[in-house]
Write a protein that holds these residues in place. Structure first.
Motif, PDB file in Angstrom:
ATOM      1  N   VAL A 145       0.848  -1.202   0.000  1.00 47.36           N
ATOM      2  CA  VAL A 145       0.000   0.000   0.000  1.00 47.36           C
ATOM      3  C   VAL A 145       0.880   1.246   0.000  1.00 47.36           C
ATOM      4  O   VAL A 145       0.643   2.210  -0.739  1.00 47.36           O
ATOM      5  CB  VAL A 145      -0.975   0.006   1.187  1.00 47.36           C
ATOM      6  CG1 VAL A 145      -1.611   1.376   1.381  1.00 47.36           C
ATOM      7  CG2 VAL A 145      -2.071  -1.030   0.961  1.00 47.36           C
ATOM      8  N   CYS A 163      -7.351   3.101   3.439  1.00 45.68           N
ATOM      9  CA  CYS A 163      -6.465   2.396   4.357  1.00 45.68           C
ATOM     10  C   CYS A 163      -6.440   3.110   5.700  1.00 45.68           C
ATOM     11  O   CYS A 163      -6.662   4.324   5.788  1.00 45.68           O
ATOM     12  CB  CYS A 163      -5.053   2.281   3.790  1.00 45.68           C
ATOM     13  SG  CYS A 163      -4.265   3.847   3.368  1.00 45.68           S
ATOM     14  N   ALA A 198      -6.234  -2.153   5.281  1.00 47.35           N
ATOM     15  CA  ALA A 198      -6.606  -1.619   3.967  1.00 47.35           C
ATOM     16  C   ALA A 198      -7.792  -2.386   3.432  1.00 47.35           C
ATOM     17  O   ALA A 198      -8.035  -3.544   3.808  1.00 47.35           O
ATOM     18  CB  ALA A 198      -5.433  -1.715   2.996  1.00 47.35           C
TER      19      ALA A 198
END
Length: 311
Positions: A145, A163, A198
């Protein structure tokens, strides 16, 4: 999980900017990191913290001196830990942050410590397509991420909904994908921010077809990459319009060595530790490859592997 009891929080900050406090997780000083990274090289962390849960992490980070460096560590791929070790605190998210669940249609909710293969497999079992490429990313949700990880024509920016991030100072925030301002292998998350969860969105699909695509990705990786060696994954970013491995090959670097480090003969955008390489060997080899590629082709390769710590 092991608990480390430190002095009371009303005492003065301890060495290295750590505020003495009680933690539920595992807090170790001068912790070796080589065994935790794919290259199996590098020094120690001043402090290594494995939080017991989200509250433990938030409370701990909230009690650090503001200038204390903080770095998250996942599976240790795409990472060189320099031989002088890492200053401040390394945070490693373990099992408490590794859950993967489907709670709403075509959305997979993941902990920051969950590996990509578990996310892809959970999506497959739920009939969610579009996340198959995560099978080909050797890392955890928090890492890919942050870095907009990608493979096989897809990247995290294509599937991320939002997230949960613990910022330096201990604030917990939820950031929608647009706030990360993704570009190639980059986001605007600040240093020291830790992705703890996330949510990825796919599309309805057939589990058998999804599984077949995941198998294809796994076979392609096995056949083209030196997966059974001590490596860090793709070393350099692909320049626009070409592939890094082609430029490395063209510069005559296939099999090139520095100390115990070698450019893989199987895939020239991978560096490998042939046995007892130091991190200085590995990074030095990468810099020599960059020099030769620039001299031969005029292209300056950018590191994709993150290099952290003291030389």
């Amino acid at each position: 999980m092991h608990s480390t009891e430190a002095p009371g929080a009303d005492e003065a900050p301890g060495p290295d900017g750590i505020v003495p406090t009680r933690v539920k997780g595992d807090l170790k000083r001068d912790a070796p990191l080589a065994k935790l990274v794919w290259f199996k090289s590098g020094g120690t962390a001043d402090w290594l913290f494995e939080p017991a849960d989200l509250d433990d992490l938030v409370n701990f980070l909230g009690k650090l001196e503001p200038q204390t460096p903080v770095m998250a560590l996942g599976l240790g791929s795409n990472l060189i830990i320099r031989d002088g070790g890492v200053p401040g605190v390394v945070v490693r998210l373990g099992k408490p942050f590794s859950s993967v669940e489907v709670k709403r249609e075509c959305v997979v909710e993941c902990g920051g410590g969950a590996p990509g293969i578990l996310v892809a497999s959970t999506a497959r079992d739920a009939g969610i397509a579009g996340l198959e490429f995560l099978r080909g990313i050797p890392g955890t949700v928090g890492g890919f991420v942050r870095m907009n990880g990608g493979a096989y024509g897809r990247e995290v920016a294509d599937i991320l909904v939002d997230c949960d991030v613990v910022l330096p100072g201990g604030d917990l925030v939820t950031l929608p994908v647009q706030d990360l301002e993704y570009s190639y292998r980059h986001s605007r998350l600040p240093d020291g921010a830790i992705v703890v969860a996330a949510r990825f969105k796919g599309v309805p699909g057939d589990p058998e077809e999804i599984g077949a695509e995941m198998d294809r990705i796994a076979d392609e990786r096995e056949n083209s990459q030196p997966l059974r060696t001590k490596t860090g994954g793709s070393t350099f970013k692909n320049p626009q319009g070409t592939s890094a491995w082609k430029l490395v090959d063209e510069a005559g670097c296939r099999g090139l060595t520095v100390g115990g480090a070698q450019v893989s003969e199987k895939h020239t955008n991978f560096l490998i530790n042939t046995g007892e390489a130091t991190s200085a060997d590995i990074e030095g080899l990468g810099e020599e490859v960059r020099r030769r590629v620039a001299e031969k082709t005029g292209v300056t390769l950018e590191w994709e592997i993150k290099r952290v710590g003291r030389p």
